[in-house]
Design a protein around this motif. Structure first.
Motif, PDB file in Angstrom:
ATOM      1  N   ARG A 167     -10.639   4.589  -8.676  1.00  0.00           N
ATOM      2  CA  ARG A 167     -10.529   3.322  -7.942  1.00  0.00           C
ATOM      3  C   ARG A 167      -9.799   2.274  -8.789  1.00  0.00           C
ATOM      4  O   ARG A 167      -8.895   1.593  -8.315  1.00  0.00           O
ATOM      5  N   GLY A 168     -10.160   2.150 -10.052  1.00  0.00           N
ATOM      6  CA  GLY A 168      -9.486   1.211 -10.947  1.00  0.00           C
ATOM      7  C   GLY A 168      -8.018   1.570 -11.134  1.00  0.00           C
ATOM      8  O   GLY A 168      -7.150   0.695 -11.145  1.00  0.00           O
ATOM      9  N   TRP A 169      -7.741   2.874 -11.285  1.00  0.00           N
ATOM     10  CA  TRP A 169      -6.371   3.346 -11.459  1.00  0.00           C
ATOM     11  C   TRP A 169      -5.531   2.994 -10.243  1.00  0.00           C
ATOM     12  O   TRP A 169      -4.414   2.486 -10.368  1.00  0.00           O
ATOM     13  N   MET A 170      -6.081   3.226  -9.053  1.00  0.00           N
ATOM     14  CA  MET A 170      -5.351   2.939  -7.818  1.00  0.00           C
ATOM     15  C   MET A 170      -5.138   1.437  -7.631  1.00  0.00           C
ATOM     16  O   MET A 170      -4.069   1.009  -7.194  1.00  0.00           O
ATOM     17  N   HIS A 171      -6.141   0.638  -7.978  1.00  0.00           N
ATOM     18  CA  HIS A 171      -5.987  -0.810  -7.833  1.00  0.00           C
ATOM     19  C   HIS A 171      -4.966  -1.349  -8.823  1.00  0.00           C
ATOM     20  O   HIS A 171      -4.256  -2.310  -8.515  1.00  0.00           O
ATOM     21  N   ARG A 172      -4.871  -0.757  -9.994  1.00  0.00           N
ATOM     22  CA  ARG A 172      -3.855  -1.181 -10.961  1.00  0.00           C
ATOM     23  C   ARG A 172      -2.466  -0.872 -10.411  1.00  0.00           C
ATOM     24  O   ARG A 172      -1.552  -1.684 -10.506  1.00  0.00           O
ATOM     25  N   ILE A 173      -2.301   0.299  -9.846  1.00  0.00           N
ATOM     26  CA  ILE A 173      -1.014   0.664  -9.244  1.00  0.00           C
ATOM     27  C   ILE A 173      -0.694  -0.285  -8.093  1.00  0.00           C
ATOM     28  O   ILE A 173       0.437  -0.747  -7.935  1.00  0.00           O
ATOM     29  N   LEU A 174      -1.705  -0.608  -7.278  1.00  0.00           N
ATOM     30  CA  LEU A 174      -1.517  -1.539  -6.164  1.00  0.00           C
ATOM     31  C   LEU A 174      -1.083  -2.911  -6.676  1.00  0.00           C
ATOM     32  O   LEU A 174      -0.160  -3.518  -6.137  1.00  0.00           O
ATOM     33  N   LEU A 175      -1.740  -3.391  -7.716  1.00  0.00           N
ATOM     34  CA  LEU A 175      -1.383  -4.695  -8.274  1.00  0.00           C
ATOM     35  C   LEU A 175       0.042  -4.677  -8.814  1.00  0.00           C
ATOM     36  O   LEU A 175       0.803  -5.619  -8.610  1.00  0.00           O
ATOM     37  N   ASN A 176       0.418  -3.595  -9.493  1.00  0.00           N
ATOM     38  CA  ASN A 176       1.795  -3.481  -9.986  1.00  0.00           C
ATOM     39  C   ASN A 176       2.790  -3.468  -8.838  1.00  0.00           C
ATOM     40  O   ASN A 176       3.863  -4.070  -8.931  1.00  0.00           O
ATOM     41  N   ALA A 177       2.450  -2.785  -7.746  1.00  0.00           N
ATOM     42  CA  ALA A 177       3.328  -2.761  -6.574  1.00  0.00           C
ATOM     43  C   ALA A 177       3.466  -4.167  -5.992  1.00  0.00           C
ATOM     44  O   ALA A 177       4.560  -4.580  -5.587  1.00  0.00           O
ATOM     45  N   PHE A 178       2.358  -4.914  -5.954  1.00  0.00           N
ATOM     46  CA  PHE A 178       2.406  -6.297  -5.458  1.00  0.00           C
ATOM     47  C   PHE A 178       3.307  -7.156  -6.344  1.00  0.00           C
ATOM     48  O   PHE A 178       4.154  -7.899  -5.851  1.00  0.00           O
ATOM     49  N   ILE A 179       3.140  -7.056  -7.651  1.00  0.00           N
ATOM     50  CA  ILE A 179       3.938  -7.861  -8.584  1.00  0.00           C
ATOM     51  C   ILE A 179       5.419  -7.520  -8.449  1.00  0.00           C
ATOM     52  O   ILE A 179       6.273  -8.409  -8.404  1.00  0.00           O
ATOM     53  N   THR A 180       5.724  -6.244  -8.348  1.00  0.00           N
ATOM     54  CA  THR A 180       7.121  -5.815  -8.175  1.00  0.00           C
ATOM     55  C   THR A 180       7.698  -6.393  -6.897  1.00  0.00           C
ATOM     56  O   THR A 180       8.804  -6.940  -6.891  1.00  0.00           O
ATOM     57  N   VAL A 183       0.843  -1.202   0.000  1.00  0.00           N
ATOM     58  CA  VAL A 183       0.000   0.000   0.000  1.00  0.00           C
ATOM     59  C   VAL A 183       0.876   1.249   0.000  1.00  0.00           C
ATOM     60  O   VAL A 183       0.614   2.211  -0.730  1.00  0.00           O
ATOM     61  N   GLN A 184       1.935   1.239   0.793  1.00  0.00           N
ATOM     62  CA  GLN A 184       2.826   2.395   0.840  1.00  0.00           C
ATOM     63  C   GLN A 184       3.462   2.630  -0.530  1.00  0.00           C
ATOM     64  O   GLN A 184       3.501   3.765  -1.019  1.00  0.00           O
ATOM     65  N   ASP A 185       3.955   1.571  -1.168  1.00  0.00           N
ATOM     66  CA  ASP A 185       4.545   1.704  -2.501  1.00  0.00           C
ATOM     67  C   ASP A 185       3.520   2.214  -3.506  1.00  0.00           C
ATOM     68  O   ASP A 185       3.821   3.070  -4.340  1.00  0.00           O
ATOM     69  N   ALA A 186       2.309   1.678  -3.432  1.00  0.00           N
ATOM     70  CA  ALA A 186       1.256   2.084  -4.366  1.00  0.00           C
ATOM     71  C   ALA A 186       0.894   3.549  -4.177  1.00  0.00           C
ATOM     72  O   ALA A 186       0.730   4.293  -5.161  1.00  0.00           O
ATOM     73  N   MET A 187       0.779   3.982  -2.933  1.00  0.00           N
ATOM     74  CA  MET A 187       0.435   5.383  -2.673  1.00  0.00           C
ATOM     75  C   MET A 187       1.546   6.321  -3.145  1.00  0.00           C
ATOM     76  O   MET A 187       1.268   7.375  -3.727  1.00  0.00           O
ATOM     77  N   LEU A 188       2.794   5.921  -2.942  1.00  0.00           N
ATOM     78  CA  LEU A 188       3.904   6.740  -3.410  1.00  0.00           C
ATOM     79  C   LEU A 188       3.894   6.832  -4.934  1.00  0.00           C
ATOM     80  O   LEU A 188       4.021   7.927  -5.500  1.00  0.00           O
ATOM     81  N   GLN A 189       3.718   5.683  -5.601  1.00  0.00           N
ATOM     82  CA  GLN A 189       3.680   5.693  -7.064  1.00  0.00           C
ATOM     83  C   GLN A 189       2.503   6.516  -7.578  1.00  0.00           C
ATOM     84  O   GLN A 189       2.625   7.237  -8.570  1.00  0.00           O
ATOM     85  N   ALA A 190       1.364   6.394  -6.929  1.00  0.00           N
ATOM     86  CA  ALA A 190       0.189   7.162  -7.350  1.00  0.00           C
ATOM     87  C   ALA A 190       0.442   8.657  -7.182  1.00  0.00           C
ATOM     88  O   ALA A 190       0.097   9.457  -8.059  1.00  0.00           O
ATOM     89  N   TYR A 191       1.048   9.040  -6.081  1.00  0.00           N
ATOM     90  CA  TYR A 191       1.337  10.455  -5.848  1.00  0.00           C
ATOM     91  C   TYR A 191       2.313  10.988  -6.898  1.00  0.00           C
ATOM     92  O   TYR A 191       2.119  12.071  -7.445  1.00  0.00           O
ATOM     93  N   LEU A 192       3.352  10.202  -7.167  1.00  0.00           N
ATOM     94  CA  LEU A 192       4.341  10.633  -8.159  1.00  0.00           C
ATOM     95  C   LEU A 192       3.742  10.721  -9.561  1.00  0.00           C
ATOM     96  O   LEU A 192       4.219  11.494 -10.396  1.00  0.00           O
ATOM     97  N   SER A 193       2.698   9.932  -9.812  1.00  0.00           N
ATOM     98  CA  SER A 193       2.050   9.921 -11.126  1.00  0.00           C
ATOM     99  C   SER A 193       0.757  10.728 -11.145  1.00  0.00           C
ATOM    100  O   SER A 193       0.020  10.682 -12.132  1.00  0.00           O
ATOM    101  N   TRP A 194       0.455  11.434 -10.082  1.00  0.00           N
ATOM    102  CA  TRP A 194      -0.828  12.122  -9.940  1.00  0.00           C
ATOM    103  C   TRP A 194      -1.107  13.078 -11.098  1.00  0.00           C
ATOM    104  O   TRP A 194      -2.245  13.234 -11.519  1.00  0.00           O
ATOM    105  N   ASP A 195      -0.073  13.707 -11.632  1.00  0.00           N
ATOM    106  CA  ASP A 195      -0.282  14.645 -12.733  1.00  0.00           C
ATOM    107  C   ASP A 195      -0.726  13.927 -14.013  1.00  0.00           C
ATOM    108  O   ASP A 195      -1.273  14.550 -14.914  1.00  0.00           O
TER     109      ASP A 195
END
Length: 185
Positions: free
Chosen positions: A60-73, A39-51
């Protein structure tokens, strides 16, 4: 947009999604510490990509995709590295460090409570390949629509439906086999 305005907007938009993201991370990761990291990684990535997020689209879908990518990484990183020793948080400070979602999801022994799922079902879910597990978690446990899952995974809705069907069949086979073992014992 100023940095403080950007941060406030990000927090206001994503805060309502945190409990759902944490629940999805728990179901994907199967440990509280790993879910926290995801969750921390996903939130950081989302913030960095917020623009790059387009207002009015499926946050919600965008955030879950980032979360899934963070999990896979993280999953791939853990395969390459040895697991580090988990350091226990001071029990006296533990309550102050956990969100309500974390407290509800944690068992007394520090494990993860899967919202009423039996241990057999938890084990069957953990045994699924990650792309199947992600779809089951999002659809059946996260109650996301096929469209939301497709957006989160960046794949067609037909792929979501196919993976979900195959995942459910695999879970059914696994649970049937476990039931047979339990009856034989």
């Amino acid at each position: 947009m100023r940095s403080t305005d950007r941060r406030r907007e990000f927090e206001a938009q994503t805060r309502p999604l945190l409990n759902g993201l944490y629940g999805a991370a728990l179901r994907l990761a199967s440990s509280r510490a790993q879910a926290d990291d995801i969750v921390q990684d996903a939130m950081l990535q989302a913030y960095l990509s917020w623009d790059r997020f387009e207002p009015g689209t499926n946050l919600r879908g965008w955030m879950h995709r980032i979360l899934l990518n963070a999990f896979i990484t993280q999953y791939r990183r853990n395969k390459r590295e040895r697991r580090a020793l988990d350091l226990e948080v001071d029990p006296g400070r533990r309550g102050a460090l956990l969100s309500s979602a974390q407290e509800e999801a944690e068992t007394p022994d520090g494990g993860v409570r899967y919202g009423g799922l039996t241990r057999t079902l938890q084990e069957a879910l953990a045994a699924l390949p990650e792309e199947f597990r992600a779809v089951v978690v999002m659809a059946d446990l996260g109650e996301m629509t096929y469209r939301e899952i497709a957006d989160a995974l960046g794949c067609p809705m037909g792929t979501v439906m196919s993976r979900l069907h195959r995942a459910r069949r695999a879970l059914a086979r696994s649970l049937t086999a476990a039931e047979g073992v339990a009856q034989a014992a």
